[in-house]
Enzyme design. Structure first.
Site, PDB file in Angstrom:
ATOM      1  N   HIS A 211     -12.928   2.834   2.826  1.00  0.00           N
ATOM      2  CA  HIS A 211     -12.039   3.887   2.348  1.00  0.00           C
ATOM      3  C   HIS A 211     -12.869   5.073   1.841  1.00  0.00           C
ATOM      4  O   HIS A 211     -14.082   4.996   1.711  1.00  0.00           O
ATOM      5  CB  HIS A 211     -11.134   3.357   1.224  1.00  0.00           C
ATOM      6  CG  HIS A 211     -10.054   2.449   1.718  1.00  0.00           C
ATOM      7  ND1 HIS A 211     -10.045   1.104   1.474  1.00  0.00           N
ATOM      8  CD2 HIS A 211      -8.940   2.712   2.451  1.00  0.00           C
ATOM      9  CE1 HIS A 211      -8.970   0.562   2.030  1.00  0.00           C
ATOM     10  NE2 HIS A 211      -8.287   1.511   2.620  1.00  0.00           N
TER      11      HIS A 211
ATOM     12  N   SER B 269       0.839  -1.196   0.000  1.00  0.00           N
ATOM     13  CA  SER B 269       0.000   0.000   0.000  1.00  0.00           C
ATOM     14  C   SER B 269       0.873   1.244   0.000  1.00  0.00           C
ATOM     15  O   SER B 269       2.009   1.219   0.487  1.00  0.00           O
ATOM     16  CB  SER B 269      -0.893  -0.004   1.241  1.00  0.00           C
ATOM     17  OG  SER B 269      -1.479   1.254   1.462  1.00  0.00           O
ATOM     18  N   SER B 270       0.319   2.333  -0.503  1.00  0.00           N
ATOM     19  CA  SER B 270       1.024   3.613  -0.457  1.00  0.00           C
ATOM     20  C   SER B 270       1.177   4.114   0.979  1.00  0.00           C
ATOM     21  O   SER B 270       1.963   5.024   1.245  1.00  0.00           O
ATOM     22  CB  SER B 270       0.277   4.660  -1.285  1.00  0.00           C
ATOM     23  OG  SER B 270      -1.042   4.837  -0.796  1.00  0.00           O
ATOM     24  N   CYS B 271       0.438   3.511   1.927  1.00  0.00           N
ATOM     25  CA  CYS B 271       0.537   3.897   3.343  1.00  0.00           C
ATOM     26  C   CYS B 271       1.911   3.612   3.938  1.00  0.00           C
ATOM     27  O   CYS B 271       2.211   4.086   5.036  1.00  0.00           O
ATOM     28  CB  CYS B 271      -0.517   3.165   4.169  1.00  0.00           C
ATOM     29  SG  CYS B 271      -2.210   3.610   3.772  1.00  0.00           S
TER      30      CYS B 271
ATOM     31  N   TYR C 198      -1.106  -0.456  10.333  1.00  0.00           N
ATOM     32  CA  TYR C 198      -1.229  -1.110   9.026  1.00  0.00           C
ATOM     33  C   TYR C 198       0.056  -0.950   8.219  1.00  0.00           C
ATOM     34  O   TYR C 198       0.566  -1.910   7.624  1.00  0.00           O
ATOM     35  CB  TYR C 198      -2.411  -0.498   8.281  1.00  0.00           C
ATOM     36  CG  TYR C 198      -2.620  -0.993   6.878  1.00  0.00           C
ATOM     37  CD1 TYR C 198      -3.169  -2.257   6.652  1.00  0.00           C
ATOM     38  CD2 TYR C 198      -2.297  -0.209   5.777  1.00  0.00           C
ATOM     39  CE1 TYR C 198      -3.381  -2.716   5.353  1.00  0.00           C
ATOM     40  CE2 TYR C 198      -2.505  -0.653   4.488  1.00  0.00           C
ATOM     41  CZ  TYR C 198      -3.048  -1.910   4.283  1.00  0.00           C
ATOM     42  OH  TYR C 198      -3.250  -2.362   3.003  1.00  0.00           O
TER      43      TYR C 198
ATOM     44  N   LYS D  68       2.755  -3.758   6.626  1.00  0.00           N
ATOM     45  CA  LYS D  68       3.033  -3.827   5.194  1.00  0.00           C
ATOM     46  C   LYS D  68       4.516  -3.631   4.891  1.00  0.00           C
ATOM     47  O   LYS D  68       5.065  -4.230   3.961  1.00  0.00           O
ATOM     48  CB  LYS D  68       2.178  -2.785   4.455  1.00  0.00           C
ATOM     49  CG  LYS D  68       0.711  -3.151   4.379  1.00  0.00           C
ATOM     50  CD  LYS D  68       0.538  -4.469   3.650  1.00  0.00           C
ATOM     51  CE  LYS D  68      -0.890  -4.889   3.520  1.00  0.00           C
ATOM     52  NZ  LYS D  68      -1.012  -6.195   2.817  1.00  0.00           N
TER      53      LYS D  68
END
Length: 314
Positions: free
Chosen positions: A178, A106-108, A135, A139
């Site tokens: 989201h 994820s871009s997170c 999160y 990741k």
């Protein structure tokens, strides 16, 4: 690609999109398991599954996901479940001879304050966004696990970091979804009830990039055909919009005629998340679905799901 392919999380938005396009890989056999058939947080069960099936290729699309509210409210759940899935699948795959593994992140994973667009090299260069830190940490661990297994054992385990995704099969839970599905549901319900306004969290100034999940699936297959892909690579659309612009586009797509109001007392989250996808695009991949077109088809899928009683809201 010959051999068998196991798609972890094939019923989720990402996994189902990959399953719809799996013929692009031309596998000999596609392996899937539902959550009821295989608990990916159960190490012994995952080890038993891999020892029996011995997939040649694995795609990890399974994850516990959610928006700002869910990430901020259930951080222990997010870090435990996502870490467990990564640890169990990656190690069991290695132990049972899986030659290739694609881990979806994820871009997170990137810091809150980082030069935009975000390059892969920005990883771990500054603090993470607090609202989704649990999160993100899980990741990052999965990404690094693939990198280190590749380095130490010579297996081709690598990762792709998608930007914000949307499309068929999204989760429309009123609190835990989201931003895009939350907006679609909110505007639709406001239209059905003939409300005067819809209130959107935050100031409307943060910027977000959205990639249709069908484009993500095509990017995954593109990477799986590369002989020497990067350890991790961004997958984005190449354009971003403010939340205010996105809300207006959703309002138009749904056909809501009332007012759009922002609540600045609610959190904005990261000011901007825009992926630098130049590495992947330099390899020859490009997204094909324009955001406005994808938004219209997503809303139509949402309406069909409501009619059939199949809209995800968990």
């Amino acid at each position: 690609m010959s051999g068998s392919v196991y798609i972890a999380g094939h019923r989720g938005m990402v996994g189902s999109a990959i399953l719809r396009q799996i013929d692009g890989l031309n596998p000999d056999r596609v392996i899937t398991r539902t959550r009821q058939e295989l608990d990916l947080c159960d190490n012994a069960a995952v080890q038993e599954f891999f020892a029996k099936e011995k997939p040649d290729c694995v795609i990890i699309a399974a994850a516990k996901v959610g928006g700002i509210h869910a990430n901020n409210t259930y951080p222990a759940d997010f870090i435990y479940e996502n870490l467990s899935v990564a640890l169990n699948i990656i190690h069991s795959a290695y132990q049972n001879g899986t030659k290739r593994l694609m881990n979806l992140g994820s871009s997170c994973i990137y810091p809150r304050e980082v030069p935009q667009p975000m390059k892969e090299e920005a990883l771990l260069s500054a603090p993470l966004e607090k609202t989704n830190e649990a999160y993100a940490v899980a990741k990052i661990a999965a990404l690094k696990m693939c990198e280190y297994y590749r380095k130490q054992y010579g297996v081709l385990y690598h990762s792709a970091m998608p930007t914000n995704l949307y499309g068929k099969g999204d989760n429309y839970h009123p609190e835990n979804s989201h931003v895009l599905p939350a907006l679609i549901r909110r505007f639709h319900e406001a239209k059905e009830k003939n409300l005067a306004e819809v209130v959107v969290w935050g100031t409307g100034t943060p910027k977000r990039e959205f990639l249709n999940v069908e484009d993500l699936a095509s990017g995954v297959f593109y990477l799986l055909q590369e002989e020497n892909p990067p350890d991790w690579v961004n997958i984005g659309a190449g354009v971003d919009y403010t939340i205010a612009e996105i809300a207006q586009m959703v309002k138009d797509a749904v056909g809501f005629k009332g007012d759009l109001v922002f609540d600045p007392t609610k959190p904005d989250g990261t000011p901007r998340k825009f992926m630098d996808s130049s590495k992947l695009m330099a390899l020859g991949w490009k997204p094909k679905i324009a955001f406005q077109d994808g938004l219209k088809s997503t809303y139509q899928n949402f309406l069909l799901g409501l009619e059939a009683g199949t809209v995800r809201a968990s």
